[in-house]
Enzyme design. Structure first.
Site, PDB file in Angstrom:
ATOM      1  N   HIS A 212     -39.681  49.673 -15.187  1.00 30.63           N
ATOM      2  CA  HIS A 212     -40.293  49.630 -16.695  1.00 30.63           C
ATOM      3  C   HIS A 212     -41.816  49.274 -16.580  1.00 30.63           C
ATOM      4  O   HIS A 212     -41.922  48.472 -15.764  1.00 30.63           O
ATOM      5  CB  HIS A 212     -39.389  49.098 -17.525  1.00 30.63           C
ATOM      6  CG  HIS A 212     -39.618  49.286 -18.801  1.00 30.63           C
ATOM      7  ND1 HIS A 212     -40.734  48.497 -19.487  1.00 30.63           N
ATOM      8  CD2 HIS A 212     -39.013  49.990 -20.113  1.00 30.63           C
ATOM      9  CE1 HIS A 212     -40.719  48.856 -20.812  1.00 30.63           C
ATOM     10  NE2 HIS A 212     -39.772  49.705 -21.097  1.00 30.63           N
TER      11      HIS A 212
ATOM     12  N   ASP B 133     -35.096  42.513 -13.246  1.00 37.24           N
ATOM     13  CA  ASP B 133     -35.258  42.817 -14.586  1.00 37.24           C
ATOM     14  C   ASP B 133     -33.886  43.370 -15.322  1.00 37.24           C
ATOM     15  O   ASP B 133     -33.375  44.818 -14.729  1.00 37.24           O
ATOM     16  CB  ASP B 133     -36.353  44.054 -14.785  1.00 37.24           C
ATOM     17  CG  ASP B 133     -36.162  44.629 -16.308  1.00 37.24           C
ATOM     18  OD1 ASP B 133     -35.629  44.185 -17.269  1.00 37.24           O
ATOM     19  OD2 ASP B 133     -36.886  45.450 -16.425  1.00 37.24           O
TER      20      ASP B 133
ATOM     21  N   LYS C 269     -31.528  44.848 -27.293  1.00 30.76           N
ATOM     22  CA  LYS C 269     -30.628  45.947 -26.539  1.00 30.76           C
ATOM     23  C   LYS C 269     -29.177  45.424 -26.266  1.00 30.76           C
ATOM     24  O   LYS C 269     -28.432  46.334 -25.903  1.00 30.76           O
ATOM     25  CB  LYS C 269     -31.245  46.109 -25.071  1.00 30.76           C
ATOM     26  CG  LYS C 269     -32.736  46.678 -25.026  1.00 30.76           C
ATOM     27  CD  LYS C 269     -33.286  47.063 -23.583  1.00 30.76           C
ATOM     28  CE  LYS C 269     -34.689  47.523 -23.459  1.00 30.76           C
ATOM     29  NZ  LYS C 269     -35.009  48.503 -24.305  1.00 30.76           N
TER      30      LYS C 269
ATOM     31  N   GLN D 257     -31.509  46.481 -18.989  1.00 31.01           N
ATOM     32  CA  GLN D 257     -30.466  47.460 -19.272  1.00 31.01           C
ATOM     33  C   GLN D 257     -28.874  46.957 -18.756  1.00 31.01           C
ATOM     34  O   GLN D 257     -27.837  47.113 -19.416  1.00 31.01           O
ATOM     35  CB  GLN D 257     -30.853  48.787 -18.627  1.00 31.01           C
ATOM     36  CG  GLN D 257     -31.999  49.358 -19.251  1.00 31.01           C
ATOM     37  CD  GLN D 257     -31.858  49.865 -20.658  1.00 31.01           C
ATOM     38  OE1 GLN D 257     -30.612  50.200 -21.149  1.00 31.01           O
ATOM     39  NE2 GLN D 257     -32.857  50.023 -21.435  1.00 31.01           N
TER      40      GLN D 257
ATOM     41  N   CYS E 222     -41.709  54.430 -21.069  1.00 29.21           N
ATOM     42  CA  CYS E 222     -42.361  53.252 -20.221  1.00 29.21           C
ATOM     43  C   CYS E 222     -42.241  53.373 -18.585  1.00 29.21           C
ATOM     44  O   CYS E 222     -41.954  52.240 -18.140  1.00 29.21           O
ATOM     45  CB  CYS E 222     -42.119  52.056 -20.882  1.00 29.21           C
ATOM     46  SG  CYS E 222     -42.749  51.836 -22.642  1.00 29.21           S
TER      47      CYS E 222
END
Length: 407
Positions: A124, A201, A227, A204, A365
């Site tokens: 991202h 990261d 999220k 998600q 993104c």
């Protein structure tokens, strides 16, 4: 005992899921961008404002103490969710983006021209642009790792990219476009063997997978609240005690100091060292409520439910001429990016919206990944634990109508 995955009962906890859009029941399949909020989150934030709101840490009166207790309870909820050893390892941020920028800023003091940062091509922008800052301003070199045909990370190429000049490996745990799940524990070992730090990261992955930062062994792990069924403007950065000790403060102001004088300043310890100014108090409390709500369910059951929805949707799309699914790596998460030959994803999304179906369209993104895929944008349907088979069927029906209009 985990809560039963009773989808109708769960949906009843989300007020927005009962609304209609353009005369059709809302089918919300834009969860990878931002998930909807249960009453547990809405109520926690509203109740705090109604009954016990004040600024945190600095007051001695009852409301300040009660708000501080709720705020720090949220930090404990993050610690438990990530299985971190201590709340001292958890810094509240505005989201994953700020967490990554904080780490990049901390690393900048130690970067020399020619030092390398290893990234995957499916990151991202939030996990790309901060490292470009170090390329532009410090002379760092970005080394990119590609993918296999099915969208899996090329682990051999990754191992080859990590070397004596590597200072940071910054890698997604789960792609927001392809759904690819990465073996972050194995990559952590490769990074540490080379003497490099690793940032993961988890924006998600934390929604769909169990996360144990100690088992992974990473230096840094970022998550974002909106999220994970929580509010916007809040997230968290996990860091080891050693990583935080190496890091210089990201911002200056209240709470992050120990002593301020006219000619010197000394800093607080982590986590407060990295939380300058009044924090997003209500958002943190809502974030904690979201994590406690989600933690009541069995993550394996959630993953199985979401994967079944993905497979049903993917099977429907495969039967449509001209549709290409992007990313089918084994073990991928419930994110379905696709293209329809002869139709722009923006047009698809607008037509689907006429039927109440909300999907995402664009580059998500992730422009380097789009370039690799040979497209400017894709459509994306992404699934959450409150989605249903009937909603998948509504997506398929709306896509069939859109195809007749566009192709």
């Amino acid at each position: 005992m985990p809560r039963k995955l009773d989808i109708p009962a769960i949906r009843a906890e989300f007020p927005i899921l009962s609304r209609e859009v353009n005369g059709h029941p809302l089918v919300y399949l834009d969860n990878a961008a931002s998930a909807q909020k249960p009453e547990a989150v809405i109520g926690a934030m509203a109740d705090q404002m109604r009954t016990a709101y004040a600024n945190v840490h600095r007051g001695l009166h009852t409301l300040a103490n009660e708000t501080t207790e709720a705020f720090e309870a949220a930090r404990e909820s993050v610690r438990a969710f990530l299985k971190a050893p201590s709340t001292d390892n958890i810094v509240f941020t505005k989201g994953s983006t700020e967490g990554i920028n904080l780490v990049a800023s901390a690393l900048a003091a130690r970067i020399q021209p020619g030092d390398e940062i290893v990234l995957s091509i499916m990151e991202h922008h939030s996990n790309i642009v901060p490292w470009h800052f170090l390329r532009e301003r410090q002379g760092a070199v970005l080394r990119w790792v590609g993918l296999s045909e099915d969208g899996a990370l090329d682990m051999d190429a990754l191992a080859a990219a990590i070397g004596p000049k590597t200072k940071m490996v910054a890698i997604t745990h789960m792609s927001n476009v392809l759904g690819t799940v990465v073996d972050v524990a194995a990559i952590t070992r490769l990074a540490h063997d080379a003497g490099a730090e690793i940032l993961i990261d988890g924006s998600q992955a934390a929604v769909h997978l169990p996360v144990d930062v100690q088992a992974i062994g990473c230096d840094w792990y970022v998550i974002t609240g909106h999220k994970i069924y929580g509010p916007t403007g809040i997230g968290a950065l996990y860091g080891t005690a050693e990583a935080f000790a190496r890091a210089r403060p990201y911002q200056g102001g209240g709470e992050m100091i120990e002593v301020v004088e006219t000619d010197r300043v000394t800093y607080n310890t982590a986590p407060h060292k990295f939380e300058a100014g009044t924090p997003p108090i209500l958002e943190a409390i809502g974030f904690g409520a979201a994590l406690r709500w989600l933690a009541a369910f069995d993550k394996a059951q959630i993953a199985a439910h979401e994967h079944a929805l993905y497979e049903r949707a993917a099977a429907a799309l495969r039967s449509v001429n001209g549709i290409r699914i992007h990313g089918e790596a084994p073990g991928k998460g419930a994110v379905l990016a696709f293209s329809l030959e002869g139709a722009h994803p923006h047009d698809l999304a607008q037509i689907l919206d006429r039927y109440g179906v909300a999907i995402r369209a664009g580059h998500h993104c992730a422009q380097p990944l789009m370039q690799l895929l040979g497209v400017s944008a894709t459509a994306r349907a992404s699934f959450a634990l409150y989605n249903t088979e009937a909603e998948v069927d509504a997506l398929a029906e709306a896509l069939a109508k859109a195809r007749k209009m566009l192709v």
